[in-house]
Design an enzyme around this catalytic site. Structure first.
Site, PDB file in Angstrom:
ATOM      1  N   TYR A  91      -5.529  -3.770  11.236  1.00 34.89           N
ATOM      2  CA  TYR A  91      -5.019  -2.736  10.403  1.00 34.89           C
ATOM      3  C   TYR A  91      -3.970  -1.963  11.719  1.00 34.89           C
ATOM      4  CZ  TYR A  91      -3.507   1.210   7.510  1.00 34.89           C
ATOM      5  OH  TYR A  91      -2.546   2.135   6.698  1.00 34.89           O
ATOM      6  N   SER A 134       1.747   4.256   9.522  1.00 36.13           N
ATOM      7  CA  SER A 134       0.559   4.974   9.344  1.00 36.13           C
ATOM      8  C   SER A 134       0.220   5.682  10.681  1.00 36.13           C
ATOM      9  CB  SER A 134      -0.516   3.842   9.474  1.00 36.13           C
ATOM     10  OG  SER A 134      -1.853   4.242   9.871  1.00 36.13           O
TER      11      SER A 134
HETATM   12  N1  LIG Z   1      -3.551   6.015   1.682  1.00 35.41           N
HETATM   13  C1  LIG Z   1      -3.403   6.047   3.105  1.00 35.41           C
HETATM   14  O1  LIG Z   1      -4.189   7.061   3.289  1.00 35.41           O
HETATM   15  C2  LIG Z   1      -2.571   5.501   3.596  1.00 35.41           C
HETATM   16  C3  LIG Z   1      -2.393   6.215   5.092  1.00 35.41           C
HETATM   17  C4  LIG Z   1      -1.339   5.476   5.819  1.00 35.41           C
HETATM   18  C5  LIG Z   1      -0.657   4.484   5.483  1.00 35.41           C
HETATM   19  N2  LIG Z   1      -0.875   3.899   4.300  1.00 35.41           N
HETATM   20  C6  LIG Z   1       0.067   2.899   4.104  1.00 35.41           C
HETATM   21  O2  LIG Z   1       0.880   3.027   2.594  1.00 35.41           O
HETATM   22  C7  LIG Z   1       1.083   1.645   2.092  1.00 35.41           C
HETATM   23  C8  LIG Z   1       0.461   2.016   0.544  1.00 35.41           C
HETATM   24  O3  LIG Z   1      -1.067   2.239   0.620  1.00 35.41           O
HETATM   25  P1  LIG Z   1      -1.437   2.759  -0.648  1.00 35.41           P
HETATM   26  O4  LIG Z   1      -2.646   3.822  -0.164  1.00 35.41           O
HETATM   27  O5  LIG Z   1      -0.621   3.377  -1.575  1.00 35.41           O
HETATM   28  O6  LIG Z   1      -2.413   1.511  -0.942  1.00 35.41           O
HETATM   29  P2  LIG Z   1      -3.020   1.034  -2.502  1.00 35.41           P
HETATM   30  O7  LIG Z   1      -3.101   2.172  -3.447  1.00 35.41           O
HETATM   31  O8  LIG Z   1      -3.957   0.053  -2.321  1.00 35.41           O
HETATM   32  O9  LIG Z   1      -1.695   0.238  -2.868  1.00 35.41           O
HETATM   33  C9  LIG Z   1      -1.230  -0.990  -2.302  1.00 35.41           C
HETATM   34  C10 LIG Z   1      -0.117  -1.354  -3.136  1.00 35.41           C
HETATM   35  O10 LIG Z   1       0.053  -2.805  -2.416  1.00 35.41           O
HETATM   36  C11 LIG Z   1       0.348  -4.013  -3.237  1.00 35.41           C
HETATM   37  N3  LIG Z   1      -0.368  -4.869  -2.447  1.00 35.41           N
HETATM   38  C12 LIG Z   1      -1.582  -4.975  -1.717  1.00 35.41           C
HETATM   39  N4  LIG Z   1      -1.671  -6.350  -1.194  1.00 35.41           N
HETATM   40  C13 LIG Z   1      -0.559  -7.084  -1.845  1.00 35.41           C
HETATM   41  C14 LIG Z   1       0.013  -8.448  -1.722  1.00 35.41           C
HETATM   42  N5  LIG Z   1      -0.683  -9.189  -0.784  1.00 35.41           N
HETATM   43  N6  LIG Z   1       0.894  -8.685  -2.044  1.00 35.41           N
HETATM   44  C15 LIG Z   1       1.665  -8.014  -2.797  1.00 35.41           C
HETATM   45  N7  LIG Z   1       1.488  -6.495  -3.088  1.00 35.41           N
HETATM   46  C16 LIG Z   1       0.297  -6.184  -2.362  1.00 35.41           C
HETATM   47  C17 LIG Z   1      -0.715  -3.581  -4.390  1.00 35.41           C
HETATM   48  O11 LIG Z   1      -0.859  -4.066  -5.459  1.00 35.41           O
HETATM   49  P3  LIG Z   1      -1.771  -5.423  -5.737  1.00 35.41           P
HETATM   50  O12 LIG Z   1      -3.082  -5.115  -5.372  1.00 35.41           O
HETATM   51  O13 LIG Z   1      -1.628  -5.599  -7.296  1.00 35.41           O
HETATM   52  O14 LIG Z   1      -1.085  -6.510  -5.155  1.00 35.41           O
HETATM   53  C18 LIG Z   1      -0.258  -1.996  -4.680  1.00 35.41           C
HETATM   54  O15 LIG Z   1       0.736  -1.845  -5.449  1.00 35.41           O
HETATM   55  C19 LIG Z   1       0.170   0.582   2.881  1.00 35.41           C
HETATM   56  O16 LIG Z   1       1.069   0.039   3.742  1.00 35.41           O
HETATM   57  C20 LIG Z   1      -0.864   1.443   3.669  1.00 35.41           C
HETATM   58  O17 LIG Z   1      -1.183   0.802   4.936  1.00 35.41           O
HETATM   59  C21 LIG Z   1      -1.645   4.488   3.423  1.00 35.41           C
END
Ligand SMILES: NC(=O)c1ccc[n+]([C@@H]2O[C@H](COP(=O)([O-])OP(=O)(O)OC[C@H]3O[C@@H](n4cnc5c(N)ncnc54)[C@H](OP(=O)(O)O)[C@@H]3O)[C@@H](O)[C@H]2O)c1
Length: 257
Positions: free
Chosen positions: A161, A148
Site C-alpha cells: 500500500y 494517503s
Molecule cells: N479510509 C482511509 O482512512 C483512507 C486514508 C488514506 C487514503 N485512503 C484512500 O482513499 C481511497 C478510497 O478509500 P476508502 O476508504 O473510501 O475505501 P472504501 O470505502 O473501501 O471504498 C473503496 C472504493 O474503491 C472501489 N474499488 C476497490 N477495488 C476496486 C477495483 N479493483 N476495481 C474497481 N473499484 C474498486 C470500491 O468498490 P468495489 O469494492 O465495489 O469495487 C469502493 O467504491 C483509496 O484510494 C484509499 O487508499 C483512504
C-alpha cells in the site's frame, strides 16, 4: 475574487471507487457543486445505491460503470464506453484503492500486484486515456489522485500500500509537469485516517483507535465528507494555478512531532 470560483456547472467528473467511502462523498460533493458524475466500482448493487444517493442530493446526471480496475488492459475500452455514454469527461478523480496487510517478508506477489494494479497502474492508465481525450477536444482538464499519509511515511505491514501511494505521489508530480502544456492540472489529496469500510477493522481495534486519536491533533477520525471541500477546490477554477501538489487532509497528523 471572481464569483463562481467553485462552480462546476457544465462539467462532468469521473470518480473511480465512487460507490462508497471517500469516492462516494466526493462524487456527491461534485454533483452538489454542479457537475454530472460517472462512477466506477465492481459491485453493481452498491453502484445502484450510490447513484440513488447522488441523485437524492443533486439534480445532476449520474452514470455507473461496473468494472474491476485490476484489469488494467481493459481500461482503454472502458474509457471509450464512458465517453460514448457521457459525451465527455472534464475531471478525473482516481480514488479506487485497496490494501493488503502483512509483514513485508510474507507479502505474496499476487497481493503486491493487486494493490499496485488498482492503486497505481489503473490510475496511470486511466489518466493516459483521459489526457488523450482532453487533447482531442483541445480542452483543459483536472486529475485528482487520492493518496494517503503513506505518500509521506510508512508503517509496518503496509509495504504494498505504502509503495503504491508513494508511487501515486510521483505519478502526480510527473503528469503535472508533463501535461501542464495541455492545461491538465494534476494534484493529489492525502487523507489521514478516515472512517470507511477500508479502515473498519482498524476502527474496531481499541489500541489502534487510541493510537489514531493520540496522533491526530484534531482528536478524531476523519469522515468521508472531510475530503469534499479540497476535492471541489482542486476540481474547480479556484485552483487554476495549482498543479503537482498534494494537500493533506489529516486533522493535523503530519504537522505534529
Ligand atoms: N479510509 C482511509 O482512512 C483512507 C486514508 C488514506 C487514503 N485512503 C484512500 O482513499 C481511497 C478510497 O478509500 P476508502 O476508504 O473510501 O475505501 P472504501 O470505502 O473501501 O471504498 C473503496 C472504493 O474503491 C472501489 N474499488 C476497490 N477495488 C476496486 C477495483 N479493483 N476495481 C474497481 N473499484 C474498486 C470500491 O468498490 P468495489 O469494492 O465495489 O469495487 C469502493 O467504491 C483509496 O484510494 C484509499 O487508499 C483512504
Amino acid at each position: 475574487m471572481k464569483s463562481g470560483l467553485f462552480n462546476l456547472s457544465g462539467k462532468t467528473a469521473l470518480v473511480t471507487g465512487g460507490s462508497r467511502g471517500i469516492g462516494l462523498a466526493v462524487a456527491k460533493g461534485l454533483a452538489q457543486n454542479g457537475a454530472g458524475v460517472a462512477i466506477i466500482a465492481r459491485d453493481k448493487d452498491r453502484l445502484q445505491a450510490a447513484k440513488q444517493q447522488i441523485q437524492e442530493c443533486s439534480d445532476k446526471k449520474v452514470w455507473i460503470f461496473s468494472f474491476d480496475l485490476g484489469d488494467t488492459k481493459g481500461i482503454e475500452a472502458l474509457f471509450k464506453d464512458i465517453i460514448s455514454e457521457t459525451g465527455r469527461i472534464d475531471i478525473l478523480i482516481n480514488c479506487a484503492g485497496t490494501t493488503a496487510r502483512a509483514p513485508a517478508e510474507d507479502v505474496d506477489l499476487e497481493a503486491w500486484n493487486q494493490v499496485m494494479q488498482v492503486n497505481l497502474t489503473a490510475a496511470f492508465v486511466i489518466s493516459q486515456a483521459f489526457c488523450r481525450h482532453r487533447k482531442q477536444l483541445n480542452k483543459a482538464g483536472r486529475i485528482i489522485n487520492i493518496g494517503s499519509l503513506m505518500c509521506q511515511g510508512a508503517r509496518p505491514t503496509t509495504v504494498a500500500y505504502a509503495s503504491s501511494k508513494g508511487g501515486l505521489l510521483m505519478l502526480t508530480k510527473s503528469l503535472a509537469v508533463e501535461w501542464a502544456k495541455y492545461n491538465i492540472n494534476v494534484n493529489a489529496i492525502g487523507p489521514g485516517f478516515i472512517a470507511t469500510d477500508l479502515t473498519a477493522k482498524l476502527q474496531a481495534d481499541e489500541d489502534f483507535n487510541r493510537w489514531v486519536l493520540s496522533k491526530t491533533p484534531l482528536e478524531r477520525w476523519g469522515q468521508p465528507g472531510d475530503i469534499v471541500g479540497t476535492a471541489v477546490f482542486l476540481a474547480s477554477s479556484a485552483s487554476d494555478f495549482v498543479t503537482g501538489q498534494i494537500v493533506y487532509v489529516d486533522g493535523g497528523w503530519l504537522a505534529a512531532l
